[in-house]
Structures are given as C-alpha cells and as structure tokens.
Design an enzyme around this catalytic site. Structure first.
Site, PDB file in Angstrom:
ATOM      1  N   SER A 264     -26.088  46.224  35.317  1.00  0.00           N
ATOM      2  CA  SER A 264     -26.190  46.891  36.618  1.00  0.00           C
ATOM      3  C   SER A 264     -25.998  45.866  37.721  1.00  0.00           C
ATOM      4  CB  SER A 264     -27.560  47.547  36.777  1.00  0.00           C
ATOM      5  OG  SER A 264     -28.553  46.607  37.163  1.00  0.00           O
ATOM      6  N   ASP A 265     -25.579  46.331  38.897  1.00  0.00           N
ATOM      7  CA  ASP A 265     -25.662  45.476  40.066  1.00  0.00           C
ATOM      8  C   ASP A 265     -27.137  45.408  40.479  1.00  0.00           C
ATOM      9  OD1 ASP A 265     -24.997  43.867  42.235  1.00  0.00           O
ATOM     10  OD2 ASP A 265     -23.283  45.091  42.802  1.00  0.00           O
ATOM     11  N   TRP A 266     -27.447  44.532  41.419  1.00  0.00           N
ATOM     12  CA  TRP A 266     -28.836  44.255  41.802  1.00  0.00           C
ATOM     13  C   TRP A 266     -29.538  45.562  42.225  1.00  0.00           C
ATOM     14  CZ3 TRP A 266     -31.065  39.143  43.045  1.00  0.00           C
ATOM     15  CH2 TRP A 266     -32.360  39.218  43.570  1.00  0.00           C
ATOM     16  N   GLY A 267     -30.531  45.960  41.435  1.00  0.00           N
ATOM     17  CA  GLY A 267     -31.351  47.123  41.786  1.00  0.00           C
ATOM     18  C   GLY A 267     -30.670  48.460  41.649  1.00  0.00           C
ATOM     19  N   ALA A 268     -29.501  48.515  41.024  1.00  0.00           N
ATOM     20  CA  ALA A 268     -28.725  49.759  41.021  1.00  0.00           C
ATOM     21  C   ALA A 268     -29.376  50.864  40.193  1.00  0.00           C
ATOM     22  CB  ALA A 268     -27.311  49.481  40.510  1.00  0.00           C
TER      23      ALA A 268
END
Length: 668
Positions: A264-268
């Site tokens: 995932s991207d950061w916090g996605a």
C-alpha cells in the site's frame, strides 16, 4: 534458500508472526533513542512484539544504521527472518539527478537506466534494498504537483522509460549484485488522472482509456521484472485502488501475471474508511487483504484485525499465507537470508556516495534533460560578452526537487557557480533575492546590473515545495513578484534570457516576450553547471518536452494525442466547432517540442507499404540533414494516425523515436 525451504519456514510461523510480515514501520520504531521509539509505538498502539515481527522497514538511512537495525531486528525475531529496508529513491540517493519529468525530456531511456544504476549503487551501499520507483503514472494536468515524478503524457514514452528504470535498479542478478535494489512500480493505477489536478482526488475514466493510456506503463515495468507494485490513493471505477479486487486480483495478478509483492501507499488501507467503502479498520483490512495487498504501510489495520478476521472465517488464512510467501520470496530474491546486511558497507559508502564519477554523471544527464523553449538568436552566449545574472534562482541551490530525500542543497551547483566555471565576463547581485517578496534593494540592484550588461540571464522559477506530493496549484504561472521583476528588467535591457527551475509545465504568460526561455526543471546536484554549459554553447541543447506547456491554465488538460470530435477545429474555422472563444486549442509548447543550436531539415520520407494489415509492419525512413555549423542531437519522432476504426483514435500517436547525433553539414 530454495522454495521448499521458504514454504517450510512459513509453516513454522505463528499466525501473529505471519501477520507481522505484512506490516511496514518507519525508521523511528527502530531508533536507539527511547523517546523516538516510544512515542510512535504509543500512537499506533503497537507492542514490542509487533515491532519485532514487522516484516519491512521504511526510511532507514546510512550503512551503519542499516547494519545496526538489521542485526537487532534479527536477534529479536524468533525465526531470525531479516527485514527489508525500503525508501523513496526517486531520482537519486545523495547524488541528485533531474526530476523524472526532466529525465523524460531527454527522450533517452539509457539516461534513465544510468540514473537508476547510480541511485541503486548509492542506496545499496547505504544499506537499502528496495526503492519506491519508478513512478509511471501518465500525466496530463500540470496543476497536479506529482507530475514532476512522471516521465510525461505519452504511454509509449513512459513505457520505454519504465523498462529502463527497472533494468537500472535491478540489473541482471539482483540476488548477487549487491549494488542493485529491487524496484517498486507505482501507483497502480491511474493516479495521474486525479480530477482537477488535485492530489489524492477521485479518478473517473472508462476502462478503454485506462487500458489504452494508463496501464501500458505499469505493464512495461512489470515485463521488465519489477519486484513490487504500490497501490494508488485514488478510486478506479468507483472503488479505491487499495481495496479494488478487480484491479489487483483480476488485472495485475491474473491478466498481467504479476507474482511479486503489492504494497500500500502510506496509510492507504485506513483511508478506505474516509473513501466510504469501509466502516472501520477491520473492514478496511478485510477489503485490502481480499484485494491482494501484501504489505500495509504505516497503519495497523492488519495488525489489529487480521487474526480476528481469520478466526471469524471472513478472511481465508490461505490468502494470508500467499501474501507472506510472496514477502519471504522477495527477501530471498534479494539474498537477505544468506546476506542480511547485503550491500551495506560503511567504508564503501564514503567512497561511492556523491563520488566525482556520480557527479559527472549527474551533470551529463542534466544537460540532456534541459529544453530550449525559445531562442530569438540570442543564444548561445559568448564567453567574452558582458552578462548580468540576476533573479531569485541565480544563486539558488534549491534545485534538487521535492523528492530528493538524501540530497543536500549545500552540495548543489548554483547557476552563478556554473557560469563561473566557464566564463569570467559576468556580473551578479549580492542582495538576497526572495522568490515571492524580493526586497526593493534586490530589485534595484538587478535593474542596475541589467542596464550595464550586453545581455541578461534572468533566473526564475519555483521553490521545491511548490511541486511534488500535496503541491497542487490552480494557478501555474510564476509568482507575481517574478513577473513584475521580468517586466522591470526587460525595460532596462531588452536582451533577456529567462531560465526556469520548476517541477511542472508552467503557464508562461508574462515572460513570453523574453528573447530566450530555457527550461531546466529541477536539474539536480550539478544543475547549475549543466545549465551554464547550455547557455554558453558548451553543450548543444537536445531536450524535447515530455509534457505539454499550456498557453493558459484554462486549457488544461491539454495534450498532444487527444481524440477528434464530430466538429473538429481547424485554424480559420468560425464558431460552431470544438474550440475556445478566447484562447487556442493547442499547447504553447507541445509534447516533443524543443530547440537546438543546430538546424535540422527533414526530407525523403519513405515507407515500405501504404497499407498496414493486422499482422503486418511498415518500415519508415527519412533523411535528416544538419544545415548548420554546430554538431547536434536530433530526436526523430514517428507518429501514426488511424483515420477510420471501430472506435475513435487519437489524432496522432507516438510509435517510435530515435535520438541521433549529426555532425555539422551532414546527413543521417
């Protein structure tokens, strides 16, 4: 380690240990300082066991720290499984190259391969294993700050660069070549089409457009062997990518055949809640897991909920096992089980990072990325003429760009420093010059210097924070103070050459009467020296735009390969056609545009057949002559158009290109 051994290792893991492999935590969780470690632990509700089991680590810097963290991590991990150290190495580690949009403007995939190779070497000796690059999102809206990370608006050009980046990062033998790192292609998918050019915003497009324009770049990177894929923040067909089972299971896994790691991207994952498709962290974890997201970056949806989801039979443990095995396989492909510290080398780090060889490479690449947009015969400059160098970017070392993680501005070469390496006949100001609110003393000094000079280099542009992630702009003109400065300087001396440092195509209204405009992008560590060589003719500019510059923001999106309409506009047409009343339909400086100090003339276009069949090919040839006294490089671009088809096709599509060097008064 053999595949069978990986499977046996998986069988030895507890459910908590398997879930831990799916978690990525940032460097501060492994800090030696208690206060740096305890705060983040408390904020995310993590235990020491959670940290010891987290499978990958984000943002560790330096060989010594990487070795320490890996050693402690493995000592605390029950099965001695190594962690993977990942980071954003976008266009250089410590030696910073031009931003990717500038690299795309080189129209030379070998440039991208070299950048990736040098970046990988510096990162690897500093202890890193994975880079979150290349970003291959196709971009058509310069209001979006992250266009700086893309190589442009064309899927064919992006694909060639995507392949080159992956090859440069990973090399031929990732497991045994410790000067290489694994590549993570991002952001899957269509992140570059955010509505309104506003970062993190919704994307809405047809599947045909997704497949024709946006997916080819990712597919090219995967075909080149990229080991990881990162999810995008946006929706795809109304479903956020990070929870989109069709996108990752059907398209990425089944159709594209990708068997590597999805992160995932950061916090996605937790963002599935405000997206409105998950009620809470538990439901977000379920959606992401079923969609096929293997690693959760910097949130705890998996840590807190996967065990319960499996016990409730809402998630099959077999899906978890598949994800863990993919992560273990990546660790094995990196050779971490045999060499957990891999390329980390404290002594070699001092020798390799920012070496003279790498700085020379950075200058060479920067020269190839700079685009000459306008030249009314004023360039190149003579080293004997009196030149004034003024403006906020004249002395600025803020030329690395927003994604230069380890880059140091004090190590960059400013424009004035670059000119000083080549010529003595120049003057420059001593007053500090702000990009937005220059002092009256600085303005007066610039005007005085302009009046006494033969020609003026007026150095303008963006500061690095004005482009990049979360840096969308509705007005992409230069700041008003810079436009006022241009007007005042031009009144003092009409021989004005504007140089630009920026991370996106700009609306150039207000400076378009300059006698020359040189687009240098954020050119990296050696940028000022590269720009000076262009200005003084030590290097003949060869860059061509990889993204169009609009006449005005009201045209956006404006790109070269648009579809025709039933009422297409042609110059001279009156009202009832597809056009604006107050501005042209077309870009100020279109994709593929760029000037040279050479004069190239095309003739004798020939092709092997006038009809292209479904399984056939056409061979094209053309003669290109250099009718000047300057050797130069020309980028020959091949476009086609399908005039009649079952669906509407673009008015032209890039299908090939070739960059050639042609000697003075010669033909190719």
């Amino acid at each position: 380690m053999e595949q069978k051994q990986l499977e046996e290792l998986l069988q030895q893991m507890t459910l908590d240990e398997k879930i831990g492999q799916l978690v990525q935590l940032a460097a501060e969780f492994y800090s030696e300082k208690a206060e740096e470690k305890t705060g983040p632990m408390t904020n995310l509700g993590l235990t020491h066991d959670d940290i010891n089991n987290a499978g990958t680590t984000l943002g560790i810097s330096g060989a010594q720290e990487a070795i320490r963290v890996q050693k402690e991590y493995m000592a605390n991990n029950r099965l001695g499984i190594p962690t993977i150290l990942m980071a954003d190495i976008i266009h250089g580690f410590r030696t910073i190259f031009p931003i990717p949009l500038g690299l795309g403007s080189s129209w030379d995939p070998e440039v991208a391969e070299k950048v990736a190779e040098v970046s990988a070497k510096e990162a690897a000796v500093s202890g890193l294993h994975v880079t979150f690059s290349p970003m291959v999102d196709l971009v058509r809206d310069p209001r979006w700050g992250r266009v700086m990370e893309s190589t442009g608006e064309d899927s064919f050009l992006n694909s060639r660069f995507a392949e080159a980046f992956v090859k440069g990062y990973q090399g031929e033998d990732l497991k045994n070549d410790f000067f290489r790192v694994a590549a993570c292609v991002k952001h899957f998918a269509a992140y570059g089409a955010a509505i309104g050019g506003r970062d993190y915003n919704t994307v809405n497009m047809s599947e045909r457009q997704l497949r024709d324009s946006y997916l080819p770049g990712y597919k090219a990177a995967l075909d080149a062997g990229a080991k990881l894929v990162m999810t995008s923040f946006n929706t795809v067909d109304g479903i956020p990518a990070t929870g989109n089972k069709w996108l990752f299971r059907d398209v990425l896994r089944n159709e594209f055949g990708f068997d590597g790691v999805v992160i995932s991207d950061w916090g996605a994952i937790i963002e599935l809640i405000p997206h409105g498709v998950a009620a809470d962290k538990k439901e977000a974890a379920e959606l992401a897991m079923k969609a096929g997201v293997d690693i959760e970056m910097m949130t705890t949806c998996y840590t807190e909920n996967l065990k319960e989801l499996i016990e409730e039979n809402r998630v099959d443990e077999a899906i978890l096992d598949e994800a863990v095995l993919r992560i273990l396989t990546l660790k094995n492909e990196l050779g971490l089980f045999e060499n957990p510290h891999r390329g980390a080398d404290i002594a070699l780090e001092k020798e390799v990072v920012l070496s003279k060889e790498h700085r020379n490479a950075a200058r060479d690449v920067a020269k190839k990325s700079i685009v000459l947009l306008k030249n009314d015969g004023i360039l190149p400059l003579s080293k004997q003429e009196n030149v004034a160098i003024v403006g906020p970017a004249a002395h600025s070392k803020d030329i690395l760009g927003a994604w230069s993680w380890q880059g140091q501005k004090n190590e960059a070469i400013s424009l004035v420093q670059g000119v000083n390496q080549l010529a003595a006949a120049y003057v420059t100001g001593s007053e500090p010059f702000d990009y937005f609110k220059p002092s009256q003393a600085a303005i007066n000094e610039a005007i005085t210097l302009a009046k006494g000079a033969d020609k003026v280099i007026l150095a303008l542009g963006e500061e690095d924070w004005m482009s990049g992630e979360a840096a969308s702009r509705s007005d992409i003109r230069l700041p008003r103070a810079q436009l006022d400065l241009f007007k005042a300087v031009k009144e003092a001396n009409e021989n004005v050459i504007v140089t630009l440092y920026n991370g996106r195509p700009l609306d150039l209204q207000g400076i378009d009467s300059a006698k020359a405009i040189v687009e240098a992008w954020f050119p990296g560590t050696e940028g000022g020296g590269a720009l000076a060589e262009i200005l003084y003719g030590d290097y003949n500019p060869s860059g061509r735009l990889s993204m169009s510059f609009p006449e005005t923001v009201g045209q956006i999106p404006v790109y070269y390969n648009y579809d025709n309409t039933g009422r297409p506009y042609m110059p001279g047409d009156e009202k009832y056609v597809s056009k604006y009343l107050d501005v042209s339909n077309f870009a100020k400086y279109p994709f593929g545009f760029g000037l040279s100090y050479s004069k190239f003339v095309y003739s004798n276009l020939e092709f092997s057949t006038e009809e292209l069949t479904k399984d056939g090919t056409i061979t094209f040839s053309v003669t290109v002559e250099n009718q000047s006294d300057v050797t130069g490089q020309e980028t020959i671009q091949l476009y086609i158009r399908d005039l009649v088809g079952e669906v509407t096709r673009p008015i032209k599509e890039l299908k090939d290109f070739k960059k050639v060097t042609i000697q003075l008064h010669d033909k190719r």
